[in-house]
Structure formats: structure tokens, C-alpha cells
Design a protein around this motif. Sequence first.
Motif, PDB file in Angstrom:
ATOM      1  N   GLU A 217       0.824  -1.207   0.000  1.00 51.70           N
ATOM      2  CA  GLU A 217       0.000   0.000   0.000  1.00 51.70           C
ATOM      3  C   GLU A 217       0.867   1.269   0.000  1.00 51.70           C
ATOM      4  N   VAL A 218       1.878   1.290   0.876  1.00 44.23           N
ATOM      5  CA  VAL A 218       2.742   2.464   0.948  1.00 44.23           C
ATOM      6  C   VAL A 218       3.525   2.634  -0.349  1.00 44.23           C
TER       7      VAL A 218
ATOM      8  N   SER B 291       2.610   1.761  -3.313  1.00 44.68           N
ATOM      9  CA  SER B 291       1.686   2.235  -4.333  1.00 44.68           C
ATOM     10  C   SER B 291       1.426   3.730  -4.185  1.00 44.68           C
ATOM     11  N   THR B 292       1.272   4.202  -2.953  1.00 39.25           N
ATOM     12  CA  THR B 292       1.027   5.630  -2.741  1.00 39.25           C
ATOM     13  C   THR B 292       2.241   6.481  -3.109  1.00 39.25           C
ATOM     14  N   LEU B 293       3.433   5.878  -3.113  1.00 39.44           N
ATOM     15  CA  LEU B 293       4.649   6.598  -3.482  1.00 39.44           C
ATOM     16  C   LEU B 293       4.934   6.540  -4.982  1.00 39.44           C
TER      17      LEU B 293
END
Length: 302
Positions: free
Chosen positions: A189-190, A192-194
Motif C-alpha cells: 500500500e505504501v 503504491s502511494t509513493l
Amino acid sequence: MDNFLLLLFNGFSIGSILLLVALGLAFSFGLMKVINMAHGEFIVIGAYTTYFFQEFLAKWIGGTDAAKSGVFFMLSIPAAFLVTALMGWLLERFIIRYLYGRPLDTLLATWGIGLIIQQLFRSYDSRNVPVTSPSWLNGALHLGTGNLYLPYKRLFIIVLVVVCLISVYLYLNRTSWGRRTRAVMQNREVASTLGVSTRLVDGFTFALGAGMAGIAGAALTLLGQIGPQLGTGYIVDAFMVVVLGGVGSLPGTVLAAFSIGTFNSFLEFYTTATLGKVLVFVLIILFLQLRPQGMIAARGRA
């Protein structure tokens, strides 16, 4: 001392073969949590790629001498990697991608695909076929004045494993795609957000694992004849290595492969081949009862 050193070498030889087979599975199962039952068929594809290079391409271009020279065998190793990596990417792109989070469906789907690939090879030729090994790999290295002989073929496989390990380490720690792979495996998740494209990373990682299986298949052609069921005998051992080493831990996979190979060599020497195999399984079960996370557990936040 010669017997001890020979058993130790045999253990490292068996361990290197197990590691070469399990290294690709460590990516798909250990890092991606995908139970890939078609991993054994990727080994078969790599082996038949080497067979095509040695028995058809080499003899068609330069005759029998070209096959024995080893040039086409060395070319077949990267070719086996590329062919199986492409097959792995296609499998992930069109089937595995839609089954993430559904391990039972993934297991059944890859098992069915493995049966299809196996049947395709059977339709071509169900017999086991030999592969012409390079002439410079025939014979053995004599150490000392005793009866210690180390076969060149097994020495080559050990060197090949070392090269693969160094390449994987450099890929994961020295390239941008390797860092993206580690980021996605640690926290999807992290990552992907980056801005990391997790789908591209998944496809590339699965292709890399399949490519490593292809290299294993190319190496196994040095040890005997190959056939459609070549990978079936290694898939259970490969899963065993990954689980014992610690799911998601590549250093654990390395340690587990050489540990199993060494124990297997000594136990088979002092008992029998069948009993030695059984004792290795018993020791693994007992170890996992005491330490379920494996030899080297992947670090994480509790």
C-alpha cells in the motif's frame, strides 16, 4: 578424511541443485505469497530449451563437434532464463493477476497449467532424452593423493549457483527495479502511494522467479536425461527449502538448501537412500515444530 570431504562436497552439490530450483520459488511463494504448482514445468521448459540448443541448433550449425564444444550450452543458459521468464510473465499477466488473495484458486489454476504443459511435452515425445554435455565438463578434479575426485559437472553447477546468487543480490540491492520489488513485498500500500506500479513489479518478479527455474532446468541437463516429468521430483523439495529457510527470506533459502543437502548426503551414506530421505523429512518437521517461522524469519513490525 577423504570420505568426509567427499560427503561434504556431495552435500554442497545436492544443496546447490536444491537452491537453484528453490531460488525461483522463493520469489513467487516466499515473496509474492503465490503457490505456483507450475514451477516444476518451468524447470522442464528450461531443460528442453537447452536440449533444443544442443541437439538441434548446435548440430544444425556446426555438427556434433559444435555440441560438444560447449558454446551452445553456455548460450542455452541465458536463453532458458529468457524463455521461462516470458512464460512466467504471461502466466502472471493473464491468470495469476486475477487470483491474488485467493491461494486455493491460485494453487488449482497453476496445477492445471502445469498438467497442460506436461501433456504438451508428452505429445511431442514422452521418452526421456539425453543432452550432449560439453566435453570440458567430462571427468573430475583429483585433489590430493587419495581417492577424492570432484566431478566437473557438479563443480560447474556450484559456480552457476554462486553467479545466480550474486546476480539476485545485486538486482535487489543495486537496481531501481530491485528496490521497487523490495518495497512492494514489504508494504504494497505504501509503495503504491509513493508511485510504484505494483502490477508491473508483480509481473516482473514472477517472471524473474520463472527465469531462475529455467536456469535450474538447464543445469539439470548435466546430471542425466530429461523428460516431461523432470520437474515433478523437485517441486516438493523446493517448497520444503523455502518453508524451512523462512518464507520471504532469501538468506534463509540459501541456508536451508545447503543444510538439507549436507544432512541428506551424510544420512544416506550411513543408512540407505530411502531411509536418509525419511530422516531428513523428520528432522525438518521437528525443527518447524520448534521454530515455525523457519531458520531466518523475515523482519517485520509486530
